[in-house]
Motif scaffolding. Structure first.
Motif, PDB file in Angstrom:
ATOM      1  N   ASP A  80       0.823  -1.217   0.000  1.00 44.51           N
ATOM      2  CA  ASP A  80       0.000   0.000   0.000  1.00 44.51           C
ATOM      3  C   ASP A  80       0.857   1.267   0.000  1.00 44.51           C
ATOM      4  N   ASP A  81       1.765   1.349   0.963  1.00 47.77           N
ATOM      5  CA  ASP A  81       2.542   2.581   1.092  1.00 47.77           C
ATOM      6  C   ASP A  81       3.424   2.822  -0.131  1.00 47.77           C
ATOM      7  N   LEU A  82       4.112   1.783  -0.558  1.00 41.08           N
ATOM      8  CA  LEU A  82       5.005   1.926  -1.697  1.00 41.08           C
ATOM      9  C   LEU A  82       4.226   2.286  -2.965  1.00 41.08           C
ATOM     10  N   ALA A  83       3.088   1.638  -3.175  1.00 40.78           N
ATOM     11  CA  ALA A  83       2.285   1.910  -4.371  1.00 40.78           C
ATOM     12  C   ALA A  83       1.761   3.338  -4.366  1.00 40.78           C
ATOM     13  N   ALA A  84       1.298   3.808  -3.213  1.00 39.94           N
ATOM     14  CA  ALA A  84       0.787   5.170  -3.130  1.00 39.94           C
ATOM     15  C   ALA A  84       1.901   6.181  -3.397  1.00 39.94           C
ATOM     16  N   GLN A  85       3.074   5.928  -2.838  1.00 37.01           N
ATOM     17  CA  GLN A  85       4.195   6.833  -3.080  1.00 37.01           C
ATOM     18  C   GLN A  85       4.565   6.871  -4.561  1.00 37.01           C
ATOM     19  N   ALA A  86       4.578   5.703  -5.190  1.00 34.24           N
ATOM     20  CA  ALA A  86       4.932   5.640  -6.611  1.00 34.24           C
ATOM     21  C   ALA A  86       3.926   6.392  -7.468  1.00 34.24           C
ATOM     22  N   LEU A  87       2.647   6.235  -7.158  1.00 38.55           N
ATOM     23  CA  LEU A  87       1.625   6.919  -7.946  1.00 38.55           C
ATOM     24  C   LEU A  87       1.647   8.428  -7.708  1.00 38.55           C
ATOM     25  N   ARG A  88       1.936   8.841  -6.482  1.00 42.56           N
ATOM     26  CA  ARG A  88       2.059  10.279  -6.223  1.00 42.56           C
ATOM     27  C   ARG A  88       3.217  10.859  -7.032  1.00 42.56           C
ATOM     28  N   TYR A  89       4.322  10.140  -7.038  1.00 40.43           N
ATOM     29  CA  TYR A  89       5.491  10.608  -7.793  1.00 40.43           C
ATOM     30  C   TYR A  89       5.169  10.656  -9.288  1.00 40.43           C
ATOM     31  N   LEU A  90       4.493   9.623  -9.782  1.00 33.30           N
ATOM     32  CA  LEU A  90       4.141   9.576 -11.200  1.00 33.30           C
ATOM     33  C   LEU A  90       3.238  10.748 -11.564  1.00 33.30           C
ATOM     34  N   GLY A  91       2.246  11.034 -10.709  1.00 36.55           N
ATOM     35  CA  GLY A  91       1.337  12.139 -10.984  1.00 36.55           C
ATOM     36  C   GLY A  91       2.038  13.482 -10.954  1.00 36.55           C
ATOM     37  N   ALA A  92       2.967  13.647 -10.004  1.00 38.62           N
ATOM     38  CA  ALA A  92       3.682  14.918  -9.896  1.00 38.62           C
ATOM     39  C   ALA A  92       4.684  15.107 -11.025  1.00 38.62           C
ATOM     40  N   ALA A  93       5.362  14.025 -11.421  1.00 39.10           N
ATOM     41  CA  ALA A  93       6.421  14.132 -12.418  1.00 39.10           C
ATOM     42  C   ALA A  93       5.889  14.175 -13.844  1.00 39.10           C
ATOM     43  N   VAL A  94       4.815  13.439 -14.104  1.00 38.82           N
ATOM     44  CA  VAL A  94       4.319  13.317 -15.480  1.00 38.82           C
ATOM     45  C   VAL A  94       2.957  13.974 -15.661  1.00 38.82           C
ATOM     46  N   GLY A  95       2.110  13.872 -14.631  1.00 43.09           N
ATOM     47  CA  GLY A  95       0.778  14.456 -14.722  1.00 43.09           C
ATOM     48  C   GLY A  95      -0.301  13.454 -14.361  1.00 43.09           C
TER      49      GLY A  95
END
Length: 235
Positions: free
Chosen positions: A96-111
């Motif tokens: 859960d934690d790792l997946a949420a962090q990855a998706l937050r990073y993806l949204g911030a970096a790419v959109g």
């Protein structure tokens, strides 16, 4: 010897309590009497385990809704049990934690669209794994829905299905009592939408998501319309 017997008794109690929690997860809302019948437990044993799970905050009691065919008499309203948020946290839940962090990073970096694209990609992978099993069920929509429920349960979603409605409003209600990515989906609802779209493609009919664990409901519910289409049986 007394200690050994006490230990074995404790292990048995724990296993039975796990079975009660699993049954509430898969079939909730469910009454204490139904749990007793399903698990072969006495009313006293069911109440003992339900009280312990409720005290731990794992399950919560809800008043059973009235149906059109049932008239409730006087007295205490019928009660049924569902899994609480804390109960879902005790069930298997991965990354859960790792997946949420990855998706937050993806949204911030790419959109934000990148997150939606990931959700669609994940749903397509699930769809690919399920497609063979669902297709093997044939053209009957009830059989296909049951096949979908079976593979969902195999993946830890504690799924079930039952017929609802009549005539033009007839359908199948597919329920998922557990979601391994519930916490992540609460922050990224695109995961739920992509899964719903995948169900539509797998079943060959437009389905409607009525509730989700991610939004705080006790179960994910998907309505599959079947007006005058099937005479099959759901187990």
């Amino acid at each position: 010897m007394i200690i050994g017997n006490a230990t074995r008794q404790g292990d048995t109690e724990g296993r039975t309590r796990d079975l009660v929690l699993a049954a509430v997860t898969a079939r909730g809302p469910i009454s204490a009497s139904a749990l007793g019948r399903d698990l072969g437990l006495t009313p006293a044993a069911v109440r003992r385990h339900l009280d312990a799970l409720a005290e731990a905050g794992t399950i919560v009691e809800r008043e059973a809704p009235l149906s059109a065919s049932v008239t409730r008499g006087r007295g205490r309203p019928a009660r049924q049990w569902v899994v609480a948020a804390a109960g879902h946290d005790e069930l298997p839940s991965h990354y859960d934690d790792l997946a949420a962090q990855a998706l937050r990073y993806l949204g911030a970096a790419v959109g934000p669209e990148a997150v939606s694209a990931f959700a669609r990609h994940r749903a397509q992978e699930i769809e690919s794994r399920y497609a063979g099993t669902v297709a093997a069920a044939g053209e009957d929509l009830v059989a296909r829905a049951q096949a979908l429920v079976d593979v969902l349960s195999g993946d830890g979603f504690a799924a079930s299905a039952r017929p609802v409605g009549v005539g033009a409003l007839a359908g199948i209600q597919v329920c998922q009592g557990h979601c391994p990515v519930r916490q992540v989906a609460a922050e990224f609802p695109a995961l739920c939408q992509a899964e719903t779209d995948a169900f539509s493609r797998l079943l060959g009919v437009h389905v409607q998501r009525l509730s989700t664990l991610a939004s705080g409901q006790h179960v994910c519910t998907t309505f599959v319309p079947t007006p005058d289409r099937s005479k099959g049986h759901l187990s």
